[in-house]
Design a protein around this motif. Structure first.
Motif, PDB file in Angstrom:
ATOM      1  N   TYR A   5      50.375 -40.174  11.784  1.00  0.00           N
ATOM      2  CA  TYR A   5      49.883 -41.216  10.879  1.00  0.00           C
ATOM      3  C   TYR A   5      50.923 -42.302  10.611  1.00  0.00           C
ATOM      4  N   LEU A   6      52.133 -42.141  11.166  1.00  0.00           N
ATOM      5  CA  LEU A   6      53.214 -43.073  10.870  1.00  0.00           C
ATOM      6  C   LEU A   6      52.896 -44.494  11.348  1.00  0.00           C
ATOM      7  N   ASN A   7      52.596 -44.644  12.640  1.00  0.00           N
ATOM      8  CA  ASN A   7      52.318 -45.983  13.169  1.00  0.00           C
ATOM      9  C   ASN A   7      51.053 -46.604  12.598  1.00  0.00           C
ATOM     10  N   PRO A   8      49.932 -45.839  12.498  1.00  0.00           N
ATOM     11  CA  PRO A   8      48.731 -46.437  11.881  1.00  0.00           C
ATOM     12  C   PRO A   8      48.968 -46.908  10.449  1.00  0.00           C
ATOM     13  N   SER A   9      49.746 -46.138   9.696  1.00  0.00           N
ATOM     14  CA  SER A   9      50.005 -46.524   8.307  1.00  0.00           C
ATOM     15  C   SER A   9      50.902 -47.757   8.251  1.00  0.00           C
ATOM     16  N   ARG A  10      51.858 -47.859   9.160  1.00  0.00           N
ATOM     17  CA  ARG A  10      52.736 -49.028   9.198  1.00  0.00           C
ATOM     18  C   ARG A  10      51.948 -50.286   9.561  1.00  0.00           C
ATOM     19  N   LYS A  11      51.013 -50.157  10.497  1.00  0.00           N
ATOM     20  CA  LYS A  11      50.185 -51.300  10.873  1.00  0.00           C
ATOM     21  C   LYS A  11      49.411 -51.827   9.672  1.00  0.00           C
ATOM     22  N   HIS A  12      48.970 -50.903   8.818  1.00  0.00           N
ATOM     23  CA  HIS A  12      48.227 -51.305   7.630  1.00  0.00           C
ATOM     24  C   HIS A  12      49.162 -51.888   6.565  1.00  0.00           C
ATOM     25  N   LEU A  13      50.282 -51.214   6.324  1.00  0.00           N
ATOM     26  CA  LEU A  13      51.205 -51.616   5.265  1.00  0.00           C
ATOM     27  C   LEU A  13      51.870 -52.964   5.537  1.00  0.00           C
ATOM     28  N   PHE A  14      52.133 -53.251   6.806  1.00  0.00           N
ATOM     29  CA  PHE A  14      52.907 -54.446   7.137  1.00  0.00           C
ATOM     30  C   PHE A  14      52.069 -55.550   7.774  1.00  0.00           C
ATOM     31  N   GLN A  15      50.754 -55.506   7.607  1.00  0.00           N
ATOM     32  CA  GLN A  15      49.917 -56.602   8.092  1.00  0.00           C
ATOM     33  C   GLN A  15      50.239 -57.900   7.360  1.00  0.00           C
ATOM     34  N   GLU A  16      50.550 -57.764   6.068  1.00  0.00           N
ATOM     35  CA  GLU A  16      50.901 -58.923   5.260  1.00  0.00           C
ATOM     36  C   GLU A  16      52.277 -58.716   4.634  1.00  0.00           C
ATOM     37  N   VAL A  17      53.150 -59.680   4.826  1.00  0.00           N
ATOM     38  CA  VAL A  17      54.506 -59.614   4.265  1.00  0.00           C
ATOM     39  C   VAL A  17      54.759 -60.871   3.444  1.00  0.00           C
ATOM     40  N   ASP A  18      55.244 -60.675   2.232  1.00  0.00           N
ATOM     41  CA  ASP A  18      55.496 -61.788   1.310  1.00  0.00           C
ATOM     42  C   ASP A  18      56.976 -61.772   0.922  1.00  0.00           C
ATOM     43  N   LEU A  19      57.710 -62.780   1.390  1.00  0.00           N
ATOM     44  CA  LEU A  19      59.127 -62.904   1.026  1.00  0.00           C
ATOM     45  C   LEU A  19      59.267 -64.082   0.069  1.00  0.00           C
ATOM     46  N   SER A  20      59.172 -63.798  -1.199  1.00  0.00           N
ATOM     47  CA  SER A  20      59.220 -64.860  -2.209  1.00  0.00           C
ATOM     48  C   SER A  20      60.508 -64.839  -3.014  1.00  0.00           C
ATOM     49  N   THR A  21      61.379 -63.868  -2.767  1.00  0.00           N
ATOM     50  CA  THR A  21      62.662 -63.829  -3.468  1.00  0.00           C
ATOM     51  C   THR A  21      63.777 -63.424  -2.503  1.00  0.00           C
ATOM     52  N   TYR A  22      64.960 -63.768  -2.861  1.00  0.00           N
ATOM     53  CA  TYR A  22      66.158 -63.391  -2.101  1.00  0.00           C
ATOM     54  C   TYR A  22      66.250 -61.872  -1.976  1.00  0.00           C
ATOM     55  N   TYR A  23      65.926 -61.201  -3.072  1.00  0.00           N
ATOM     56  CA  TYR A  23      66.003 -59.737  -3.123  1.00  0.00           C
ATOM     57  C   TYR A  23      65.029 -59.096  -2.138  1.00  0.00           C
TER      58      TYR A  23
END
Length: 282
Positions: A5-23
């Motif tokens: 389930y590792l790769n399928p879950s990563r595909k779902h979790l990282f479909q959208e990435v929001d980098l709005s802060t330095y942190y």
């Protein structure tokens, strides 16, 4: 079992990435270092300064946590790894001057705008954004432009010439949503998207500059079929738009809160100059 389930879950979790802060940028960089293949799962990438804290206002400012994301040294490398994104969203709540961005980050952002996978581009809150960069986004079919002040930058022309991307190419842009724009840079922007077959123009707000809307409508009158109007609760003069575009429109969509007088004006113009144009409420 868990590895299945590792790769399928990563595909779902990282479909959208929001980098709005330095942190956030620092954390995500560490994730990519440990698992570079995650970059291939990202379909929507959002870059902004929603969490930016001005050190002049906040005495407890911490550069490593609260600094502006565009100055994170790892950001150019992160964007370089985004080879499969479909949506690139740039939202600066605190207006960002493009000229203050590092050359390395500019190169990587221009490269991302040029990706063949990219179909949607959102630009909000940018000052001195070189209009020539729009010509790199040849595969983008839908764009949202709001509070962007365009410029005719010689530096970016040189940068694009070095990358071999200065020759005008046919753009895939078909749908444009237009918000508040600087009147002084209207023509610069309109000329940057002239090589596309625009069929939908969505006016996001009442004070979107009529001169710019009119110019874009005239430039694309042979392909423009749908005009989406904003809420007419404030002064908004559709009469200022070119009458000769009306026969080409198949649909005019207006906001449900449009008052009766404004609705009557639209109806009258279309009855006089349109050819079977349909009115719709949004």
């Amino acid at each position: 079992m868990c590895r299945e389930y590792l790769n399928p879950s990563r595909k779902h979790l990282f479909q959208e990435v929001d980098l709005s802060t330095y942190y956030k940028c620092g954390i995500f960089h560490n994730i990519l270092i440990s698992s570079p293949n995650i970059a291939g799962y990202i379909r929507t990438f959002t870059l902004g300064n929603m969490g930016f804290i001005d050190p002049c206002i906040n005495p407890h400012y911490n550069t490593s946590r609260d600094g502006h994301v565009v100055y994170h040294p790892a950001l150019p490398g992160i964007i370089n790894m985004l080879q499969n994104i479909r949506n690139f969203i740039v939202i600066f709540k605190y207006e960002q001057n493009w000229e203050d961005i590092t050359v390395e980050l500019k190169k990587e952002m221009i490269g991302a705008f040029s990706l063949s996978t990219l179909s949607k581009l959102v630009l909000i809150g940018i000052r001195n954004f070189p209009s020539i960069i729009m010509q790199c986004a040849v595969h983008v079919s839908h764009a949202i432009i709001n509070c962007v002040k365009f410029s005719d930058s010689l530096e970016e022309k040189k940068l694009l010439r070095d990358q071999g991307t200065t020759e005008p190419r046919q753009m895939a842009l078909r749908s444009l949503a237009l918000g508040r724009q600087s009147l002084e840079t209207s023509k610069v922007f309109a000329d940057s998207i002239v090589s596309c077959n625009l069929d939908t123009l969505d006016i996001l707000c009442n004070n979107a500059k009529n001169d710019l809307v009119t110019l874009i409508m005239k430039q694309h009158k042979d392909t423009l079929m749908t005009l989406i109007l904003p809420d007419f609760s404030e002064e908004f003069e559709i009469q200022e738009y070119p009458i000769d575009i009306m026969p080409y429109l198949q649909t005019v969509t207006f906001h449900i809160n449009t008052d009766a007088e404004a609705y009557d004006n639209i109806t009258y113009l279309l009855n006089q100059h349109g050819k079977g144009t349909k009115l719709k409420k949004s």
